[in-house]
Design an enzyme around this catalytic site. Structure first.
Site, PDB file in Angstrom:
ATOM      1  N   ALA A  10       0.499  -1.277  -0.254  1.00  0.00           N
ATOM      2  CA  ALA A  10      -0.149  -0.150   0.068  1.00  0.00           C
ATOM      3  C   ALA A  10       0.869   1.217   0.356  1.00  0.00           C
ATOM      4  CB  ALA A  10      -0.474  -0.047   1.354  1.00  0.00           C
ATOM      5  N   THR A  16       9.149   2.603  -2.709  1.00  0.00           N
ATOM      6  CA  THR A  16      10.835   3.733  -3.380  1.00  0.00           C
ATOM      7  C   THR A  16      11.906   3.943  -2.113  1.00  0.00           C
ATOM      8  OG1 THR A  16       8.629   5.338  -4.144  1.00  0.00           O
ATOM      9  CG2 THR A  16      11.031   6.094  -3.815  1.00  0.00           C
ATOM     10  N   GLU A  87       6.721   2.582  -8.920  1.00  0.00           N
ATOM     11  CA  GLU A  87       5.172   3.455  -9.885  1.00  0.00           C
ATOM     12  C   GLU A  87       4.835   2.389 -10.862  1.00  0.00           C
ATOM     13  OE1 GLU A  87       4.166   4.221  -7.568  1.00  0.00           O
ATOM     14  OE2 GLU A  87       4.800   5.874  -6.324  1.00  0.00           O
TER      15      GLU A  87
END
Ligand SMILES: [Zn+2]
Length: 213
Positions: A10, A16, A87
């Site tokens: 989540a 990252t 992403e």
């Protein structure tokens, strides 16, 4: 042959940070890496930023329908020890298929980091569905994403003007320029309570549960 890995969590789940630490380890040992992100991720522009302040420039800022299988991009990654994608939920199905091809035909390991679901609690994109379909390894990144209640967060709820949203555009990047958009990591129970509870679908399910209990 190399493998393709999908690491999901989540929001605020340390994806990252994990990516940048992996990049750092390779580069510290003088191995070349290629860092890719979609141009749709306007946060950080051509940089990948983690919440703790680590950052690295992107090597390929991939346009919406840009191919990775052209000579121009191939030159950037063909000597890499690993390709890292930040992403990855913003890539399209064809781009995911190309990364899979690079791992298995060009023999460069690919690690994709991304979200599993969108704020509606549905699979984020066709790209993510394809990651689940083709990746050799699928794993959750740590468990650093916590809900407000302290449980592990699974969902990424969207807040507009401080109110939970259950509908709206699929992609709305919180890049710091839209003060009214915010994402909140929530566990399944809190997601149901805050976001889904007023939907017809949730009311129907809650009624069914009340009847059988
Ligand atoms: Zn919770």
């Amino acid at each position: 042959m190399a493998e393709m890995i999908f690491k999901y969590s989540a929001m605020s789940g340390g994806k990252t940070l994990n990516l940048l630490q992996t990049a750092y380890s390779y580069e510290e040992n003088h191995f070349k890496i290629t860092l890719i992100k979609s141009i749709k991720d306007t946060k950080g522009k051509n940089c990948v930023l983690s919440r703790n302040g680590m950052s690295r420039n992107v090597d390929i800022l991939l346009k919406e329908n840009e191919t990775l299988l052209n000579a121009h991009n191939y030159k950037k990654y063909y000597t890499s020890k690993v390709i890292l994608v930040d992403e990855a939920e913003l890539l399209n199905k064809e781009q995911i298929q190309e990364l899979w091809t690079i791992a298995h035909l060009i023999n460069i390991p690919v690690i994709c980091y991304g979200l599993r679901s969108n704020f509606k609690g549905e699979i984020f994109s066709e790209g993510v569905a394809h990651l689940f379909a083709v990746c050799d390894i699928i794993e959750e990144v740590g468990s650093t994403s916590l809900c407000e209640c302290g449980k592990r967060a699974v969902f990424n709820a969207r807040k507009i003007n401080d109110k939970y949203a259950s509908d709206g555009p699929d992609i709305l990047i919180d890049d710091g320029t839209k003060k009214d958009v915010e994402y909140v990591p929530l566990c399944s129970y809190c997601y149901l309570k805050h976001v889904k509870i007023n939907s017809e679908e949730a009311k129907k399910l809650a009624n069914l549960v009340a009847k059988i209990r």
